[in-house]
Structures are given as C-alpha cells and as structure tokens.
Write a protein that holds these residues in place. Structure first.
Motif, PDB file in Angstrom:
ATOM      1  N   TRP A   1       0.748  -1.145   0.097  1.00 10.51           N
ATOM      2  CA  TRP A   1      -0.046  -0.046   0.222  1.00 10.51           C
ATOM      3  C   TRP A   1       1.040   1.169  -0.279  1.00 10.51           C
ATOM      4  O   TRP A   1       1.672   1.493   1.049  1.00 10.51           O
TER       5      TRP A   1
ATOM      6  N   ASP B   1       1.635   4.921   0.464  1.00  6.73           N
ATOM      7  CA  ASP B   1       0.919   5.923   1.309  1.00  6.73           C
ATOM      8  C   ASP B   1       1.306   7.513   0.759  1.00  6.73           C
ATOM      9  O   ASP B   1       1.900   7.525  -0.159  1.00  6.73           O
TER      10      ASP B   1
ATOM     11  N   GLY C   1      -4.537   9.098   0.838  1.00  7.96           N
ATOM     12  CA  GLY C   1      -5.165   7.658   0.462  1.00  7.96           C
ATOM     13  C   GLY C   1      -3.830   7.001   0.317  1.00  7.96           C
ATOM     14  O   GLY C   1      -2.639   7.145   0.292  1.00  7.96           O
ATOM     15  N   PHE C   2      -3.972   5.846  -0.496  1.00 10.19           N
ATOM     16  CA  PHE C   2      -3.232   4.840  -0.721  1.00 10.19           C
ATOM     17  C   PHE C   2      -3.554   4.243  -2.406  1.00 10.19           C
ATOM     18  O   PHE C   2      -4.438   4.364  -2.569  1.00 10.19           O
TER      19      PHE C   2
ATOM     20  N   ARG D   1      -7.407   6.841   3.298  1.00 15.86           N
ATOM     21  CA  ARG D   1      -6.749   6.415   4.350  1.00 15.86           C
ATOM     22  C   ARG D   1      -7.852   6.636   5.505  1.00 15.86           C
ATOM     23  O   ARG D   1      -8.369   7.735   5.373  1.00 15.86           O
TER      24      ARG D   1
ATOM     25  N   ARG E   1      -3.598   5.283  10.594  1.00 10.81           N
ATOM     26  CA  ARG E   1      -3.042   5.259   9.393  1.00 10.81           C
ATOM     27  C   ARG E   1      -2.738   3.389   8.991  1.00 10.81           C
ATOM     28  O   ARG E   1      -2.813   3.166   8.077  1.00 10.81           O
TER      29      ARG E   1
ATOM     30  N   ILE F   1       2.727  -1.190   4.307  1.00  8.33           N
ATOM     31  CA  ILE F   1       2.534   0.018   3.922  1.00  8.33           C
ATOM     32  C   ILE F   1       3.996   0.600   3.762  1.00  8.33           C
ATOM     33  O   ILE F   1       4.968   0.748   4.482  1.00  8.33           O
TER      34      ILE F   1
END
Length: 261
Positions: free
Chosen positions: A86, A88, A106-107, A131, A136, A179
C-alpha cells in the motif's frame, strides 16, 4: 537625453540592478512554467499516440520497459494479495472536469499478479483507496478476485514517487500486506526471489465495485495552473520594470532636469 539617462540609471545603480534582477527572475520563472506546460502536453500527446498502438499481451513473452512503456496491455493470471504493498500519501485522483477534495489522502494498492503459464510476476496498480483518518495502519477494505482472471491497463515505469526520508523498511515481513512510501521493483524481486516484469500495469477498468477508485487524471492535469503561474511571474517582471521607471521619472522631475533640458 543624457540627463534622463543619469536620473534613471547612472544615479540609481542599486535600483537599476535590483530591477534587472527582478525582471530576470520573473521572466526566467515564467518561461520555465511555460516549458512545464509544454512538456505535459507533449507527454499526454505521446501517451495517447502509444495507446492507439496494438494492445500487448503480457503472457506472450517477457516485454522490456522500452517496448511496453505507455502501451495498453492485457494479462491473464491471479493476484497474490498477501504480498500487496500500500503506497501511502497519495492524493485522490480526479479525471478532467471532475470535482471533489483532491487533498484527501489515501493509498495506491500495488498488488503482484502472477502470469498464467509461467512464473513471471507483474505488479499492478489496482487503484486508490482513502486512508483511515483515525489509524493510518488500518487498511481500507477492498475485494480481491480469487482465481484466474483477465486484466487490462497501461504500462508505466513506476506508480509515481513521493519524497521519502531514509531508505524505507530494511527488513519487511513477508507474506503480509505492508505500507510503504514508494515501490522498489528491484527490491521486491530480491525480497520475494521471483522473476518479474520491469514495469507496472495501471488498471483502467471502471465500474467494478471492489472498494478502489480508478478515475485516473490525464497527464495534462495542471497545465492551466502552469499558465497561471507563468502569468504571475511575467506580471512580477513587468511590475518591477514599471516601478523602476516610474520612481526614476519622479526623481528626474524633482531634480528639475526637465526644465534644464
């Protein structure tokens, strides 16, 4: 005429140099903004032209980045959701003419896709998801198709990069989504020990209710902003010249040079 020159330039060296500096900076920055706009337009035109070329098939053979860059490509295989990354700090994408909160963080969901009939892996940008504002680490709920499927998208060298402090996670945990700030293709290949394509595929599918947004903005997004910035810089250069000229003429009149001439 000599008196006017002396009043405007010779007796105002500091003011003249300052005005020239402001005009030079303003013009240079304005031309730079225009060049940025021209570059975006050229890239968008090139992208559109390459998309009109025959669609590539990722399963046919191992394509190079030079061959496949900005081309449409199809692929058949299955997702590997446990190895998802993901990305970030990605703002929400909006297509041309759309409205909304583009500042929403968001991602990008990057997920490896194992091609059918071989061991090669293709990284896929499946889309954008918001997100969680409270935590987070809480990943957005998305649905991932199970089993073999066909996908289609556009090839890019990478999904876009953001500024990152340090070198990221030195020892990521395998077999679980994680992430990251950026996707390192070479690093992922070494981490998982698999063969993968030297590019990513950005999905162009729409209307699929999987919790992801794929309304990608055109490459010309921001061109109007560059033109606006260019106008502001040129206006600054012009204002610097006008201020220098008007202040010089006022000084010229105060000193009585007009009457002397």
């Amino acid at each position: 005429m000599n008196s006017l020159f002396n009043a405007l330039v010779a007796k105002r060296i500091v003011a003249t140099v300052s005005a020239l500096l402001v005009m030079a900076i303003g013009c240079a920055a304005g031309y730079w903004q225009l060049s940025r706009a021209s570059t975006k337009i050229a890239l968008a035109t090139n992208l559109l032209a390459r998309q009109q070329m025959p669609i590539l098939n990722a399963n046919d053979r191992a394509w190079t980045l030079t061959e496949a860059s900005e081309r449409r490509m199809t692929a058949r295989g299955h997702y590997l959701p446990d190895a998802a990354v993901w990305l970030d700090n990605r703002p929400r994408p909006f297509p041309a003419g759309a409205s909304g909160n583009s500042a929403q963080a968001g991602f990008y969901l990057m997920m490896p896709f194992r091609l059918e009939g071989g061991d090669e892996v293709l990284w896929v940008n499946r889309g954008w998801a918001p997100r969680n504002q409270d935590n987070r680490e809480t990943l957005p709920p998305v649905e991932t198709p199970v089993g073999a499927l066909n996908i289609e998208g556009i090839v890019f060298a990478h999904p876009g990069k953001v500024y990152e402090l340090g070198s990221g996670n030195a020892s990521p945990v395998l077999n679980r989504p994680r992430i990251e700030q950026n996707l390192n293709l070479d690093g992922e290949a070494k981490l998982h020990g698999w063969t993968q394509s030297p590019f990513i595929l950005r999905l162009e599918e729409s209307g699929i209710q999987d919790g992801l947004l794929r309304e990608w903005p055109p490459l010309t997004t921001g061109v109007d902003r560059h033109y606006a910035y260019a106008f502001q810089w040129f206006a600054l250069a012009f204002a610097g010249f006008v201020f220098w000229l008007v202040s010089g003429l006022r000084q010229y009149k105060r000193q009585g040079f007009v009457n002397e001439d």
